[in-house]
Structure formats: C-alpha cells, structure tokens
Design an enzyme around this catalytic site. Structure first.
Site, PDB file in Angstrom:
ATOM      1  N   TYR A   1      53.180  29.783  37.705  1.00  0.00           N
ATOM      2  CA  TYR A   1      52.316  30.323  36.648  1.00  0.00           C
ATOM      3  C   TYR A   1      52.232  29.353  35.477  1.00  0.00           C
ATOM      4  O   TYR A   1      51.156  29.155  34.896  1.00  0.00           O
ATOM      5  CB  TYR A   1      52.846  31.678  36.174  1.00  0.00           C
ATOM      6  CG  TYR A   1      52.584  32.787  37.148  1.00  0.00           C
ATOM      7  CD1 TYR A   1      51.542  33.690  36.936  1.00  0.00           C
ATOM      8  CD2 TYR A   1      53.360  32.954  38.283  1.00  0.00           C
ATOM      9  CE1 TYR A   1      51.286  34.716  37.831  1.00  0.00           C
ATOM     10  CE2 TYR A   1      53.115  33.972  39.187  1.00  0.00           C
ATOM     11  CZ  TYR A   1      52.077  34.844  38.953  1.00  0.00           C
ATOM     12  OH  TYR A   1      51.829  35.844  39.855  1.00  0.00           O
TER      13      TYR A   1
ATOM     14  N   HIS B   1      45.536  43.971  47.687  1.00  0.00           N
ATOM     15  CA  HIS B   1      45.983  42.618  47.367  1.00  0.00           C
ATOM     16  C   HIS B   1      46.760  41.974  48.511  1.00  0.00           C
ATOM     17  O   HIS B   1      46.682  40.770  48.714  1.00  0.00           O
ATOM     18  CB  HIS B   1      46.857  42.695  46.110  1.00  0.00           C
ATOM     19  CG  HIS B   1      47.167  41.387  45.480  1.00  0.00           C
ATOM     20  ND1 HIS B   1      46.238  40.642  44.806  1.00  0.00           N
ATOM     21  CD2 HIS B   1      48.321  40.670  45.413  1.00  0.00           C
ATOM     22  CE1 HIS B   1      46.793  39.534  44.337  1.00  0.00           C
ATOM     23  NE2 HIS B   1      48.057  39.528  44.704  1.00  0.00           N
TER      24      HIS B   1
ATOM     25  N   ASP C   1      46.009  35.407  46.472  1.00  0.00           N
ATOM     26  CA  ASP C   1      46.832  35.265  45.270  1.00  0.00           C
ATOM     27  C   ASP C   1      47.007  33.769  44.972  1.00  0.00           C
ATOM     28  O   ASP C   1      46.022  33.023  44.993  1.00  0.00           O
ATOM     29  CB  ASP C   1      48.178  35.986  45.455  1.00  0.00           C
ATOM     30  CG  ASP C   1      48.946  36.143  44.159  1.00  0.00           C
ATOM     31  OD1 ASP C   1      48.721  37.132  43.446  1.00  0.00           O
ATOM     32  OD2 ASP C   1      49.770  35.269  43.846  1.00  0.00           O
TER      33      ASP C   1
END
Length: 388
Positions: free
Chosen positions: A303, A362, A178
């Site tokens: 982000y 994930h 990630d």
C-alpha cells in the site's frame, strides 16, 4: 546458472514447534469487551470473532489444509534479491494456454485453490485448458517477508515475468484481482510482447472515479461514485494505516494470532457478496499462512509503494498512467467494493470483453469459482490465436 536463479521444488511444511506455539496462543486469547452495539459498523463483532476463534482452536486442521495445498506442484526461486514462490500446475493438454493468477491483499495463493485443477484439466476436452502459475506476491505468504523496500506493482510484475521465463513460458495470459489486478495490469505495461491478454476483476477502487470531475453519465456511474465515497468515509482506514504505518500495526499482527485474524477476517466478511460468503476455513487458512510466514508487515507495505510518494524510480505515476494496450477483459461481480465502469476502464485498457456476473464479490475465486473459471475460458477462447 546462478544458484539464486535456479527454480527449485517446494513443499509447504510448517515446523511442529510453530504449530504448537499457535495452539498455545489461541488457548490464552483475551477477547475485548463489547458495547451494547453489536453491529459491524465499528468492526468485527466479538460474536463473529468468538466463532472463528473456537473453530481455529478446536476444529480447524492446519495439517489437512497444508496437505491439500501440497497437492499442487510448487516452486521457489530468487528474483531481484527476493524469494519468489509459486504454484506451478501444468496441464496434460498440448493445447493448454499458460495463465498466471495473481492474488491481492489480504489473500494468498490459497485463494485460487478451487479453480486450479479445473483450469488445468477440465472434464470437457472442448473447453480451454491452462498451464496454471500462481505466484505468492513478493512479501506475501510463502514468498516470505521482503528484504528491502521498493516492491510496487511494476517491480512485482517484472519479477513475475522473470519467473515465467525461468519456467519456460514465453507468452501467457494474466489474471488478477485487488492488488493482483494492479500487478496484472503492470505485466501488460512492462512485458506487452509476452502478455497475450489481461483478465481483471477490478477488485479495488482504482477506477472508481476518484479523480473524475465530469458528471456521471448514468445511474451505474452515480452508484459507483457513491460506493467509492462510502468506502473512503467508512472503509479505507486499513489502507491508510497499511500505507503509512505498516511497521506499527505489524507488532500486534506478528505477536497476536487473533489480531492477525481480525485484521483480515473483516475484509473477507465485508467484501464478499452476502449470497456467496467466504467459508470460515478459507479465512482461517489465509490467516494461518500470514501467521506462519510472518508476512503481515511486508504485505502491508504494498500500500505504501502504490498509494504514497515512496516509490522507486521507474514505477511512479507516469508509468502507471500508461495505457494498457494488450487485449483486456473485465469481470464485474455485484458484491464488489465498488462496481467497475466500462467507460472509465476504457480510458486505461483496451477492453475486448466485459462480463457482468450474476453473483460474487471481491474474492471471486473463493466465492464463485465456477463463474471465474468460465470467464477465463471465454477470454482464452477469444484471444487463443495470440497465445503460443
């Protein structure tokens, strides 16, 4: 040495009043009403959240989880004006390789709790061992809220490399998934002389062909493009909100534990392989860490640093496109958001090892820690001569 540059021992210790406050808030949660549609197509169902709420309120024991995490030696220091926390679990083996493990969002250092001991002290002396370092990314968990903006992957990588210097580590392997895969890759760019190799589970969509104009070469590439299109259409709203309005969403997350839990529980449930779901208590431990450390907003800011033009000098697209020329291994798990494609990855990394795993998604360190451990051991054995 400057006092801020000192590496100090650390233990997790949530104050009693903070735990009492969480219990009080959980006792008065108001769940939303739900329409007849009870699928996950519009988010976490009330039934699923109700089960997590009951467990968090009536059965989950934070103090036991805290004690379990405190089994691992931990340190804290300050780098580039930011507090930086890490688990530091040295191996007793003289031939152990330094290894840094990097989590992503919505994870914490707790994601690696099931692999640390096995990596540091394997039962079989013929298997590689590791001096394990697991940082809380700046702005995440026990590294505390960010003190300023500008903390993208490359600034994080420089800070983590400095932490490793302070721990006396001169050359190391890096693993990430990630956001952690972006930071691990950035380590290969900013400190190639110190990074012996990078191991990635490409736990995002960065190499999913989002900028590709050529036709897919085979069905696997076509599947990756379809999965990426599905993600953009039906699963990426959280990323856009985190990137563009992290402060707005932070009010609900900072004031409501059930809001914090819902915001991240959906990802643990949606991104895990159906055959290896993340356990309820692992989700609750993650939510508890975000809650107690008040890092919902600052972790979301990653982000904005990576996916919008708001980037500090020296960490923009030109550097991010730089080829990673350290030996790189990729672990591909079938339940991943988008399956990584080797041909595309080779445009960005010097791939020396590629493993297609039979299960996992994930959150591989929580779902299939056995597979991740074996992958890291195999990679270390392959590049071991270059690790001091």
């Amino acid at each position: 040495m400057d006092e801020d540059a000192m590496v100090r021992p650390f233990r997790i210790g949530v104050p009693g009043p903070d735990l009492d406050d969480l219990r009080r808030r959980l006792a008065t949660v108001r769940l939303p009403r739900e329409l007849d549609e009870t699928s996950w197509s519009r988010g976490v169902t009330v039934e699923a959240m109700g089960e997590l709420l009951v467990r968090w309120r009536d059965g989950y024991d934070w103090r036991a989880e805290e004690a379990e995490l405190n089994r691992f030696p931990q340190v804290v220091t300050e780098v580039d004006g930011q507090r930086l926390h890490a688990v530091h679990r040295p191996s007793p083996r003289q031939d152990a390789h330094p290894l840094v493990l990097l989590h992503g969002w919505p994870s914490t250092v707790a994601e690696f709790r099931y692999v640390i001991d096995e990596l540091a002290e394997p039962d079989d002396p013929a298997r590689p061992a590791f001096h394990v370092v697991v940082p809380s990314l700046p702005g995440f968990g026990f590294s505390g809220p960010l003190r300023e903006g500008g903390w993208g992957a490359h600034r994080m990588a420089r800070a983590i490399d400095e932490l490793l210097r302070r721990l006396g580590i001169n050359r190391y392997l890096a693993h990430g998934g990630d956001a952690g895969y972006q930071v691990a890759a950035a380590l290969g760019r900013v400190a190639p002389e110190r990074v012996a190799g990078v191991h990635l589970n490409l736990g995002g969509v960065g190499l999913a062909g989002r900028h590709r104009t050529d036709e897919p070469a085979d069905e696997q590439e076509a599947l990756a493009l379809r999965r990426y299109a599905e993600y953009v259409q039906d699963g990426s709203a959280y990323a856009l909100l985190n990137a563009t309005r992290p402060q707005t969403v932070a009010y609900g997350l900072a004031d409501s534990p059930i809001g914090q839990l819902a915001w991240i529980a959906e990802k643990f449930m949606a991104w895990a392989d159906a055959a290896s779901p993340v356990a309820q208590d692992d989700v609750l431990t993650t939510a508890s860490i975000y809650w107690f450390t008040e890092t919902a907003a600052s972790s979301a800011r990653f982000y904005g640093e990576e996916y919008t033009p708001n980037r500090p000098p020296g960490t923009g697209p030109a550097l991010e496109r730089t080829y990673v020329d350290v030996p790189t291994a990729v672990s591909s798990f079938p339940g991943e958001i988008v399956p990584p494609i080797r041909r595309w990855a080779e445009e960005h990394y010097r791939i020396v090892r590629w493993t297609e795993h039979p299960a996992g998604g994930h959150f591989s360190a929580l779902e299939r820690p056995d597979l991740l451990v074996e992958a890291l051991r195999g990679f270390a054995a392959q590049v071991a001569p270059s690790v001091a």
